[in-house]
Design an enzyme around this catalytic site. Structure first.
Site, PDB file in Angstrom:
ATOM      1  N   ALA A 130     -19.352 -11.995 -16.665  1.00 43.19           N
ATOM      2  CA  ALA A 130     -18.286 -12.402 -17.578  1.00 43.19           C
ATOM      3  C   ALA A 130     -16.990 -11.702 -17.183  1.00 43.19           C
ATOM      4  CB  ALA A 130     -18.661 -12.046 -19.016  1.00 43.19           C
ATOM      5  N   PRO A 131     -16.013 -12.434 -16.635  1.00 42.62           N
ATOM      6  CA  PRO A 131     -14.761 -11.809 -16.208  1.00 42.62           C
ATOM      7  C   PRO A 131     -13.729 -11.762 -17.327  1.00 42.62           C
ATOM      8  CG  PRO A 131     -14.781 -14.093 -15.532  1.00 42.62           C
ATOM      9  CD  PRO A 131     -16.084 -13.854 -16.259  1.00 42.62           C
ATOM     10  N   PHE A 180     -10.564 -14.280 -21.179  1.00 43.53           N
ATOM     11  CA  PHE A 180     -11.983 -13.882 -21.128  1.00 43.53           C
ATOM     12  C   PHE A 180     -12.891 -15.100 -21.124  1.00 43.53           C
ATOM     13  CE2 PHE A 180     -15.701 -12.977 -24.010  1.00 43.53           C
ATOM     14  CZ  PHE A 180     -16.479 -12.320 -23.060  1.00 43.53           C
ATOM     15  N   HIS A 181     -13.948 -15.032 -20.296  1.00 47.25           N
ATOM     16  CA  HIS A 181     -14.993 -16.064 -20.258  1.00 47.25           C
ATOM     17  C   HIS A 181     -16.330 -15.372 -20.503  1.00 47.25           C
ATOM     18  CE1 HIS A 181     -17.688 -19.201 -19.089  1.00 47.25           C
ATOM     19  NE2 HIS A 181     -16.761 -19.977 -18.547  1.00 47.25           N
ATOM     20  N   SER A 182     -16.980 -15.683 -21.626  1.00 47.71           N
ATOM     21  CA  SER A 182     -18.247 -15.021 -21.958  1.00 47.71           C
ATOM     22  C   SER A 182     -19.410 -15.691 -21.236  1.00 47.71           C
ATOM     23  CB  SER A 182     -18.491 -15.064 -23.462  1.00 47.71           C
ATOM     24  OG  SER A 182     -18.949 -16.342 -23.843  1.00 47.71           O
TER      25      SER A 182
END
Length: 947
Positions: free
Chosen positions: A784-785, A803-805
């Site tokens: 996750a970045p 944010f990408h979960s």
């Protein structure tokens, strides 16, 4: 040929050196006159730049001095006009001095001199205020022409030691000054360091001194001329020795001697250009294969079955059969023409049929190139020329992507509407094949070698596989390794515009492969490749990029020995080499797609394994390569042109490509003067968009459609997810480059391709003062970045997090990630906006960690219950509006947008009508109702506004 000299007394005699002195005096007067006038009349105005003025900046740049102010501009233009006469006379006298029978170089240099004079007039009399585009075109043309003019004058210099010494000193000083010039320009433009522009200005003025001084040296050569015009020393009759003559005398039996000594022929130059363009087409089609394959697992969210078509590159296995091999070699032109189905594929609208067309084209191209090399196997120089064209074709493909912001204009995902040059590319490819395939030899008598290969084809295949993978994965795009070492703001390493350095390193490697051969050179290149691979994998910023440049040089230098070795071992080597290369390609995808593929966890985040395998395979290839003295270079069928002379034309093509890259770098350097859409209202319009790797629903590149929507919605800050495209399977692209440059935004690419994420990027109209990249806890699923950036928004500091979960299936991952991010946001003392992909329903599960006391964050619209992926959260800043805009066919996810007012506190969730909202805080009416291009406000059918 030099002009004829008429014997007899001259009515008026004037020494030719006065042409040089007149040119020098007028040129220096133009610049010094403008400088003195500017310092006397407008000192504080001309030292002022977009960031600082006096006293931080205290000396003006050349452009500020000779710009639009009166009377400085008039003084400069007056003396430049006076310079033009002596300048053209100087070019004519230099041609007269250096012209000799049977050589075209003096004519070429004279043409460059005239072109340089005209381009100087262009940027002098068309200022950036008059027409910024044409001013830049003239300026770039002048700078690019300086390189061949300088090198040509050095090569043609009469054997006058004093003049040659001065030319070398001034030329070295000129090009040496470019390094600190660029450094301090970056310090000013990117880092905004006070006083950096003043230091830059001194180096800029130094360039003027060295440039004019270089031409002033001609006074020492023209001393033997009298005007009207009599040559009293016979210099123009070719009696005096030139520097190039001395080089040829010492190097006549060496490769460099062949390059300098070749007589120019347009027909042979066209042959070389056609060969290189064929190489360009090969690399363009090969790099498009993975990209078109990627479309299918992208929509299937897993293995689709279409991936099997990557094995089309193993078509050289067919050449193991003698009958097929003979048929292909005898009809290699037809096979090349059949390969153009890969370029024609853009006409096929259905994605799967387009993929089949590309696959067939790549199969035919691999078959044709292998057959061409095999047919030339007994004529080493001709074989090396073909390999050289293929390697320069890779450089051309990379430069084309550099010029088109990482999209190749002849890819099948391009067409006229999104910037493709498919028709032009196809026409040139057909012409290149027609010319290039005229002289292919079918040497069926066997390979003419002093000894047979010492190893099995397997080692040579490993070397070929490692070479192909290294070239494709790291060098097919100049920004790939730049993004490997990228760490955010403040900038501490290279940026996309520095890709010209990658191209320069590739050119150095190609030239090293020409001029330095043998087992020792191969072993040294292998050692340096290992060092470069370690540096770029283990370090970041400039130090890591130095390793990248080292790796680029050595990979290109190894092309000729490793491909030659593969040819010696027979066609099976190419079939097996491409097969192993495909395995490396899959491994290079497995390291990031481990959550979606069988056996994925074994390769999770192991780019180091892939890089190590690449270097080891290169080592196997070096071991299998022939010794320098083991090849019999006897020509059984010599061509019309000696192959050693052909190298000179390939070198000219390579240098032309490098000049294009240099000009592109200049044009693409960021201006960093961006402004938000509604500065008067102190508004930040922020958006979040999952862009599906910029392949739309119909397999077209979608950057331009994205650009249009972002611009029309007047978005100042946007987070882009699924944005990391720097892998073979995704075309080694970076869509943020086009978007940032076209929209005028700062860009943080986010965690690089070596961080094994699907990507998160940030584009901002506001300066990014600092940014930190995070990889959130992901013990099971995909990484996750996140980007945590601090922006300078209207003089106030505002934080933005993109944010990408993780996936829905990995609940523990998402719980850990929510706690990590909540702590990060809670700890920020500044207003903060979260642009995110959370994978949760509103007010359920981890939503309550992201929103509430733990994080200090608020939902942009708590009443919006119809969400799952994208969310915008905020704290410490007034939210004024919220909208959801349909995606059309660009991607699989909508675009969410929020408006925030800087300097005002948080407000309630009470909604108001649009009539109560100031004009600058409203969303565009363009997207009401049916909207445009299938983009419209949906879910609520209109924006929502808040008190």
């Amino acid at each position: 040929m030099a002009p004829k000299v008429r014997e007899g007394d001259a009515v008026v005699a004037l020494s030719g050196k006065w042409v040089s002195w007149a040119h020098t005096a007028m040129a220096y007067s133009a610049f010094v006159g403008a400088l003195v006038t500017g310092l006397a009349l407008h000192y504080q105005k001309i030292v002022q730049n977009e960031y600082y003025g006096y006293p931080q900046e205290w000396f003006p740049s050349v452009s500020a001095t000779i710009g639009d102010r009166y009377p400085e501009r008039a003084v400069f233009q007056f003396f430049i006009a006076m310079t033009s006469g002596p300048r053209l006379a100087l070019v004519f006298l230099w041609y007269t001095l250096t012209a000799r029978p049977n050589t075209s170089l003096p004519k070429i240099i004279a043409g460059v001199g005239v072109f340089r004079t005209l381009s100087c007039g262009g940027w002098t009399y068309v200022t950036s205020t008059d027409d910024h585009g044409w001013h830049d075109i003239f300026m770039i043309s002048y700078l690019v022409a300086t390189l061949p003019w300088t090198l040509g004058c050095l090569a043609l210099s009469p054997n006058n030691p004093k003049a040659v010494r001065y030319r070398k000193i001034l030329a070295g000083s000129f090009f040496g000054t470019l390094v600190p010039l660029v450094y301090y320009f970056i310090q000013h433009k990117v880092h905004k360091v006070p006083g950096a522009y003043t230091i830059y200005a001194f180096y800029e003025w130094a360039l003027i001194l060295f440039d004019v001084g270089f031409d002033a040296v001609t006074a020492l050569d023209f001393d033997g001329f009298e005007l009207v015009v009599r040559d009293v020393k016979g210099s123009s009759r070719g009696k005096s020795q030139q520097v190039a003559d001395a080089v040829l005398q010492n190097e006549k039996d060496k490769p460099i001697g062949n390059v300098f000594g070749a007589q120019f022929s347009w027909a042979e130059a066209l042959d070389a250009a056609a060969d290189v363009y064929n190489g360009f087409v090969f690399w363009s089609m090969l790099t498009s294969l993975g990209l078109t394959v990627w479309y299918f697992p992208l929509w299937h969210m897993g293995i689709s079955g279409y991936e099997a078509i990557v094995m089309c590159t193993a078509s050289p296995f067919l050449l193991v059969n003698a009958s097929i091999r003979s048929l292909v070699i005898q009809n290699v032109r037809l096979v090349h023409l059949l390969s153009l189905s890969g370029l024609l594929a853009y006409l096929v609208k259905t994605p799967d049929y387009r993929l089949f067309s590309v696959g067939f084209g790549v199969a035919m191209s691999c078959l044709a190139w292998t057959a061409t090399w095999y047919a030339e196997r007994a004529q080493l120089r001709r074989l090396e020329s073909r390999i050289l064209a293929w390697s320069i074709g890779l450089t051309a493909s990379s430069v084309a992507k550099f010029a088109f912001q990482t999209n190749n204009p002849i890819w099948p995902i391009m067409h006229a509407e999104n910037g493709g040059w498919n028709k032009v590319g196809l026409l040139l490819a057909a012409l290149a094949i027609a010319r290039s395939t005229r002289t292919v030899t079918d040497n069926r008598g066997g390979i003419d070698l002093a000894d047979r290969p010492r190893t099995s084809p397997f080692f040579a295949s490993l070397g070929l596989a490692g070479l192909l993978f290294g070239l494709h994965s790291l060098l097919s795009d100049s920004s790939t390794m730049i993004l490997w070492v990228w760490e955010g703001f403040p900038v501490r390493g290279p940026i996309a515009a520095n890709g010209v350095l990658t191209h320069a390193a590739m050119a150095v490697g190609i030239l090293a492969g020409i001029f330095s051969k043998g087992s020792l050179s191969n072993c040294l290149n292998l050692l340096l490749a290992g060092v470069g691979a370690y540096m770029v994998t283990s370090y970041h910023n400039w130090f890591g990029y130095i390793g990248a440049l080292l790796l680029a040089v050595t990979l290109m230098a190894l092309i000729t020995p490793l491909v030659t070795s593969a040819v010696r071992h027979g066609p099976v080597t190419f079939g097996l080499g491409f097969l192993i290369y495909n395995i490396l390609v899959l491994a290079h995808v497995w390291v990031v797609a481990y959550a979606f593929v069988p056996g994925g966890p074994l390769m999770r985040e192991h780019t180091d394994w892939v890089m190590t395998a690449t270097v080891v395979f290169l080592g196997a290839g070096v071991y299998a390569s022939p010794r320098a003295d083991s090849i019999n270079t006897k020509r059984t069928r010599s061509g019309k042109t000696a192959p050693s002379q052909l190298v000179s034309y390939y070198t000219y093509v390579l240098l032309t490509i490098q000049l294009i890259a240099l000009a592109t770098s200049y044009l693409r350097f960021p201006t960093n003067d961006y402004a938000p859409y509604h500065a008067e209202d102190k508004v930040i319009t922020a958006g979040i968009w999952t862009i599906h790797f910029t392949l739309d629903n119909d397999m077209w590149s979608s950057e331009r459609r994205m650009r249009d929507l972002i611009k029309e919605l007047e978005i100042d800050v946007i987070g882009l997810l699924e944005s990391d495209l720097q892998r073979i399977i995704m075309g080694n692209r970076d869509s943020t480059q086009y978007l940032a440059e076209d929209l005028g935004m700062y860009v943080d690419y986010g965690p690089g391709p070596d961080k094994h994420t699907w990507g998160s990027a940030l584009l901002s109209k506001f300066p990014i003062l600092n940014s930190t990249h995070h990889l959130l806890p992901s013990p099971v699923g995909e990484l996750a970045p996140a980007i945590h950036a601090t922006l300078d928004a209207y003089g106030e500091l505002v934080d933005v997090v993109v944010f990408h979960s993780g996936q829905e299936e990995d609940a523990e991952d998402r719980r850990l990630q929510s706690e990590y991010l909540a702590k990060l946001m809670k700890g920020s003392p500044r207003p903060l906006i979260l642009l995110s992909y959370l994978v949760t329903k509103p007010k359920e599960g981890v939503y309550n960690t992201y929103v509430g006391e733990k994080s200090g964050m608020k939902d942009i619209d708590p009443s919006d219950w119809d969400r799952w992926c994208e969310y915008i959260l905020y704290k410490g800043i007034r939210r004024s509006g919220y909208a959801r805009v349909s995606r059309s066919t660009i991607t699989d996810t909508e675009l969410q947008v929020g408006k925030f007012v800087v300097g005002q506190p948080e407000s309630s969730n009470e909604r108001i009508s649009e009539e109560q909202v100031p004009q600058g805080l409203r969303f565009p009416s363009l997207f009401r109702g049916q909207g445009v291009r299938d983009h419209r406000y949906h879910v609520f059918d209109e924006p929502r506004y808040f008190v």
